[in-house]
Design a protein around this motif. Structure first.
Motif, PDB file in Angstrom:
ATOM      1  N   LEU A   7       0.886  -1.171   0.000  1.00  0.00           N
ATOM      2  CA  LEU A   7       0.000   0.000   0.000  1.00  0.00           C
ATOM      3  C   LEU A   7       0.917   1.211   0.000  1.00  0.00           C
ATOM      4  CD1 LEU A   7      -2.753   1.430   0.292  1.00  0.00           C
ATOM      5  CD2 LEU A   7      -2.518   1.154   2.772  1.00  0.00           C
ATOM      6  N   GLY A   8       0.987   1.899  -1.148  1.00  0.00           N
ATOM      7  CA  GLY A   8       1.964   2.977  -1.202  1.00  0.00           C
ATOM      8  C   GLY A   8       1.872   3.811  -2.459  1.00  0.00           C
ATOM      9  N   SER A   9       2.873   4.640  -2.613  1.00  0.00           N
ATOM     10  CA  SER A   9       2.883   5.661  -3.657  1.00  0.00           C
ATOM     11  C   SER A   9       3.439   5.145  -4.975  1.00  0.00           C
ATOM     12  CB  SER A   9       3.750   6.836  -3.200  1.00  0.00           C
ATOM     13  OG  SER A   9       5.074   6.375  -2.930  1.00  0.00           O
ATOM     14  N   THR A  10       2.985   5.786  -6.042  1.00  0.00           N
ATOM     15  CA  THR A  10       3.599   5.651  -7.366  1.00  0.00           C
ATOM     16  C   THR A  10       3.913   7.066  -7.845  1.00  0.00           C
ATOM     17  OG1 THR A  10       1.408   5.664  -8.393  1.00  0.00           O
ATOM     18  CG2 THR A  10       2.399   3.515  -7.968  1.00  0.00           C
ATOM     19  N   ASN A  11       5.151   7.313  -8.189  1.00  0.00           N
ATOM     20  CA  ASN A  11       5.581   8.631  -8.670  1.00  0.00           C
ATOM     21  C   ASN A  11       6.409   8.482  -9.930  1.00  0.00           C
ATOM     22  OD1 ASN A  11       4.584  10.063  -6.375  1.00  0.00           O
ATOM     23  ND2 ASN A  11       6.425   9.524  -5.230  1.00  0.00           N
ATOM     24  N   MET A  12       6.353   9.480 -10.778  1.00  0.00           N
ATOM     25  CA  MET A  12       7.339   9.559 -11.846  1.00  0.00           C
ATOM     26  C   MET A  12       8.519  10.359 -11.309  1.00  0.00           C
ATOM     27  SD  MET A  12       8.194   8.523 -14.799  1.00  0.00           S
ATOM     28  CE  MET A  12       6.663   7.973 -15.565  1.00  0.00           C
ATOM     29  N   ASP A  13       9.691   9.740 -11.299  1.00  0.00           N
ATOM     30  CA  ASP A  13      10.901  10.407 -10.828  1.00  0.00           C
ATOM     31  C   ASP A  13      11.499  11.249 -11.949  1.00  0.00           C
ATOM     32  OD1 ASP A  13      10.535   9.085  -8.462  1.00  0.00           O
ATOM     33  OD2 ASP A  13      12.127   7.610  -8.780  1.00  0.00           O
ATOM     34  N   LEU A  14      11.688  12.525 -11.680  1.00  0.00           N
ATOM     35  CA  LEU A  14      12.307  13.447 -12.628  1.00  0.00           C
ATOM     36  C   LEU A  14      13.706  13.730 -12.086  1.00  0.00           C
ATOM     37  CD1 LEU A  14       9.208  15.817 -12.963  1.00  0.00           C
ATOM     38  CD2 LEU A  14       9.714  13.723 -14.241  1.00  0.00           C
ATOM     39  N   VAL A  15      14.699  13.088 -12.673  1.00  0.00           N
ATOM     40  CA  VAL A  15      16.025  12.994 -12.073  1.00  0.00           C
ATOM     41  C   VAL A  15      17.041  13.828 -12.844  1.00  0.00           C
ATOM     42  CG1 VAL A  15      17.781  11.436 -11.172  1.00  0.00           C
ATOM     43  CG2 VAL A  15      15.430  10.613 -11.473  1.00  0.00           C
ATOM     44  N   ALA A  16      17.719  14.733 -12.132  1.00  0.00           N
ATOM     45  CA  ALA A  16      18.815  15.522 -12.706  1.00  0.00           C
ATOM     46  C   ALA A  16      20.125  15.058 -12.069  1.00  0.00           C
ATOM     47  CB  ALA A  16      18.611  17.007 -12.437  1.00  0.00           C
ATOM     48  N   ALA A  45       7.339  -2.540  -4.352  1.00  0.00           N
ATOM     49  CA  ALA A  45       6.591  -3.587  -5.048  1.00  0.00           C
ATOM     50  C   ALA A  45       7.451  -4.243  -6.123  1.00  0.00           C
ATOM     51  CB  ALA A  45       5.324  -2.995  -5.665  1.00  0.00           C
ATOM     52  N   ILE A  46       8.140  -3.432  -6.915  1.00  0.00           N
ATOM     53  CA  ILE A  46       8.990  -3.970  -7.974  1.00  0.00           C
ATOM     54  C   ILE A  46      10.154  -4.756  -7.381  1.00  0.00           C
ATOM     55  CG2 ILE A  46      10.591  -3.309  -9.832  1.00  0.00           C
ATOM     56  CD1 ILE A  46       8.604  -0.999 -10.445  1.00  0.00           C
ATOM     57  N   ALA A  47      10.764  -4.216  -6.325  1.00  0.00           N
ATOM     58  CA  ALA A  47      11.871  -4.925  -5.677  1.00  0.00           C
ATOM     59  C   ALA A  47      11.427  -6.291  -5.176  1.00  0.00           C
ATOM     60  CB  ALA A  47      12.430  -4.092  -4.529  1.00  0.00           C
ATOM     61  N   ALA A  48      10.253  -6.349  -4.558  1.00  0.00           N
ATOM     62  CA  ALA A  48       9.751  -7.619  -4.041  1.00  0.00           C
ATOM     63  C   ALA A  48       9.423  -8.588  -5.173  1.00  0.00           C
ATOM     64  CB  ALA A  48       8.530  -7.384  -3.167  1.00  0.00           C
ATOM     65  N   ALA A  49       8.822  -8.085  -6.252  1.00  0.00           N
ATOM     66  CA  ALA A  49       8.481  -8.951  -7.382  1.00  0.00           C
ATOM     67  C   ALA A  49       9.740  -9.513  -8.037  1.00  0.00           C
ATOM     68  CB  ALA A  49       7.643  -8.181  -8.398  1.00  0.00           C
ATOM     69  N   ARG A  50      10.738  -8.664  -8.244  1.00  0.00           N
ATOM     70  CA  ARG A  50      11.973  -9.141  -8.861  1.00  0.00           C
ATOM     71  C   ARG A  50      12.741 -10.076  -7.941  1.00  0.00           C
ATOM     72  NH1 ARG A  50      14.343  -3.841 -12.195  1.00  0.00           N
ATOM     73  NH2 ARG A  50      12.548  -3.655 -13.609  1.00  0.00           N
ATOM     74  N   GLU A  54       5.035 -12.900  -5.135  1.00  0.00           N
ATOM     75  CA  GLU A  54       3.790 -12.543  -5.814  1.00  0.00           C
ATOM     76  C   GLU A  54       3.305 -11.260  -5.152  1.00  0.00           C
ATOM     77  OE1 GLU A  54      -0.550 -14.386  -5.411  1.00  0.00           O
ATOM     78  OE2 GLU A  54       0.854 -15.739  -6.429  1.00  0.00           O
ATOM     79  N   VAL A  55       3.226 -10.159  -5.910  1.00  0.00           N
ATOM     80  CA  VAL A  55       3.033  -8.830  -5.323  1.00  0.00           C
ATOM     81  C   VAL A  55       1.777  -8.158  -5.863  1.00  0.00           C
ATOM     82  CG1 VAL A  55       4.071  -6.559  -4.935  1.00  0.00           C
ATOM     83  CG2 VAL A  55       5.536  -8.587  -5.092  1.00  0.00           C
ATOM     84  N   THR A  56       1.000  -7.576  -4.955  1.00  0.00           N
ATOM     85  CA  THR A  56      -0.165  -6.768  -5.315  1.00  0.00           C
ATOM     86  C   THR A  56       0.089  -5.330  -4.889  1.00  0.00           C
ATOM     87  OG1 THR A  56      -1.696  -8.620  -5.049  1.00  0.00           O
ATOM     88  CG2 THR A  56      -2.629  -6.404  -4.926  1.00  0.00           C
ATOM     89  N   MET A  57      -0.121  -4.392  -5.823  1.00  0.00           N
ATOM     90  CA  MET A  57       0.080  -2.969  -5.561  1.00  0.00           C
ATOM     91  C   MET A  57      -1.263  -2.294  -5.331  1.00  0.00           C
ATOM     92  SD  MET A  57       2.377  -0.518  -5.433  1.00  0.00           S
ATOM     93  CE  MET A  57       2.012   1.180  -4.961  1.00  0.00           C
ATOM     94  N   ILE A  58      -1.387  -1.603  -4.189  1.00  0.00           N
ATOM     95  CA  ILE A  58      -2.594  -0.843  -3.849  1.00  0.00           C
ATOM     96  C   ILE A  58      -2.211   0.629  -3.788  1.00  0.00           C
ATOM     97  CG2 ILE A  58      -4.445  -0.516  -2.167  1.00  0.00           C
ATOM     98  CD1 ILE A  58      -3.702  -3.339  -1.073  1.00  0.00           C
ATOM     99  N   GLY A  59      -2.886   1.470  -4.570  1.00  0.00           N
ATOM    100  CA  GLY A  59      -2.559   2.889  -4.596  1.00  0.00           C
ATOM    101  C   GLY A  59      -3.323   3.584  -5.696  1.00  0.00           C
ATOM    102  N   LEU A  84      -4.647  -0.872  -8.376  1.00  0.00           N
ATOM    103  CA  LEU A  84      -4.049   0.454  -8.563  1.00  0.00           C
ATOM    104  C   LEU A  84      -5.084   1.341  -9.254  1.00  0.00           C
ATOM    105  CD1 LEU A  84      -1.458   2.197  -8.297  1.00  0.00           C
ATOM    106  CD2 LEU A  84      -0.829   1.394 -10.595  1.00  0.00           C
ATOM    107  N   ARG A  85      -5.655   2.267  -8.528  1.00  0.00           N
ATOM    108  CA  ARG A  85      -6.741   3.096  -9.038  1.00  0.00           C
ATOM    109  C   ARG A  85      -6.220   4.138 -10.024  1.00  0.00           C
ATOM    110  NH1 ARG A  85      -8.348   4.683  -2.841  1.00  0.00           N
ATOM    111  NH2 ARG A  85      -8.093   2.568  -1.999  1.00  0.00           N
TER     112      ARG A  85
END
Length: 298
Positions: A7-16, A45-50, A54-59, A84-85
């Motif tokens: 249960l957590g965030s999804t963000n697009m990282d804008l990296v400089a 979630a990705i770290a756990a899946a890789r 078996e991972v479910t993302m709620i957010g 994931l809404r």
């Protein structure tokens, strides 16, 4: 197979990427810019899946191009995104500066993540069926507590990363099984700079704590055992942005597989060591075969 709910965030990282981070009021020239799917929830979630779970993302993501890309990245990594809404408005973003030492500074704009203030029925069902629930603090506190409370009621282990660091309500701590701060977060939560002393203060609030110590490894303590420090592989860091999330995702999988805490921490440290040698957040996270090889070589 270990089942993990996140249960957590999804963000697009804008990296400089810069030689050094700018001081207040200063402008510096960067050498590279990237957009990388991230967010502490999605990263874990990705770290756990890789790592083999078996991972479910709620957010939630926004109905923008970033939202489409964030969902696709999770899907491609084998994360179940049915819960994931998609909501009206922009997705979350993280604005990150990475220097030549691999250090970073981050500003998070919540966007769609700010709408996750409660659980839906299917969300609670996914938590009930999991071996562990991973939580962070990039969602509203009401949403975080709702997840922790559901996990407690159904006997599911809750692993909380207290980042971005902020005061933690007693009711959230009472529903937390394992707290995983880094050394700076541990200091902020307790007012104690020395992690060996900070962990004692944290154990008054939660039953188990793992403090990550960067290149020095990680330290575990519980109310029933003396602290133990597990070293990390010595590597040259390129980008530490996702190191903590990689560690937590891999740790949750290792614990779910029944590994003793020290061995689970060593395996998670191997995963984090691989991630810091690569740029980006989700793009830097290793697969299980890579973690096994790194852990065997350490």
């Amino acid at each position: 197979m270990t089942r993990i709910a996140v249960l957590g965030s999804t963000n697009m990282d804008l990296v400089a990427y810069v030689a050094r981070a700018p001081q207040h009021g200063e402008t510096v020239t960067g050498r590279e810019f990237r957009t990388v799917p991230g967010g502490k929830g999605a990263n874990q979630a990705i770290a756990a899946a890789r790592s083999g779970a078996e991972v479910t993302m709620i957010g939630a993501v926004g109905n923008d191009d970033f939202g489409t890309r964030l969902r696709a990245t999770l899907d491609h990594s084998g994360v179940d995104t049915d819960l994931l809404r998609t909501v009206e408005g922009p997705s979350g973003t993280a604005h990150i500066v990475v220097d030549d030492e691999g250090g970073n500074a981050i500003v998070v704009v919540p966007g769609a993540n700010g709408t996750v203030t409660a659980l839906h029925y299917d969300d609670e069902a996914a938590i009930t069926g999991a071996d562990a629930l991973l939580l962070q603090l990039e969602l509203p506190m009401d949403g975080v507590f709702a997840g922790a409370d559901a996990a407690r009621r159904h006997g599911v282990r809750t692993i909380l990363t207290p980042a971005p660091v902020q005061p933690l309500p007693p009711e959230l701590l009472e529903a937390t099984g394992l707290l995983v701060p880094n050394e700076h977060e541990a200091a902020a939560l307790t007012g104690i700079a020395d992690p060996h002393e900070a962990v004692t203060a944290l154990l008054r609030r939660v039953p188990e704590v793992v403090i990550t110590l960067g290149a020095a490894g990680s330290m575990y303590a519980s109310r029933f055992a003396e602290p133990v420090t597990v070293p990390a592989p010595q590597v040259r860091a390129v980008d530490t942005t996702a190191a903590g999330d990689t560690f937590v995702g891999a740790l949750a999988v290792a614990l779910g597989e029944g590994r003793p805490m020290e061995k689970a921490m060593a395996w998670a440290s191997a995963a984090a060591a691989l991630s810091v040698q690569r740029p980006g957040a989700s793009s830097s996270m290793p697969y299980r075969s890579e973690i096994d090889a790194e852990a065997a070589a350490s």
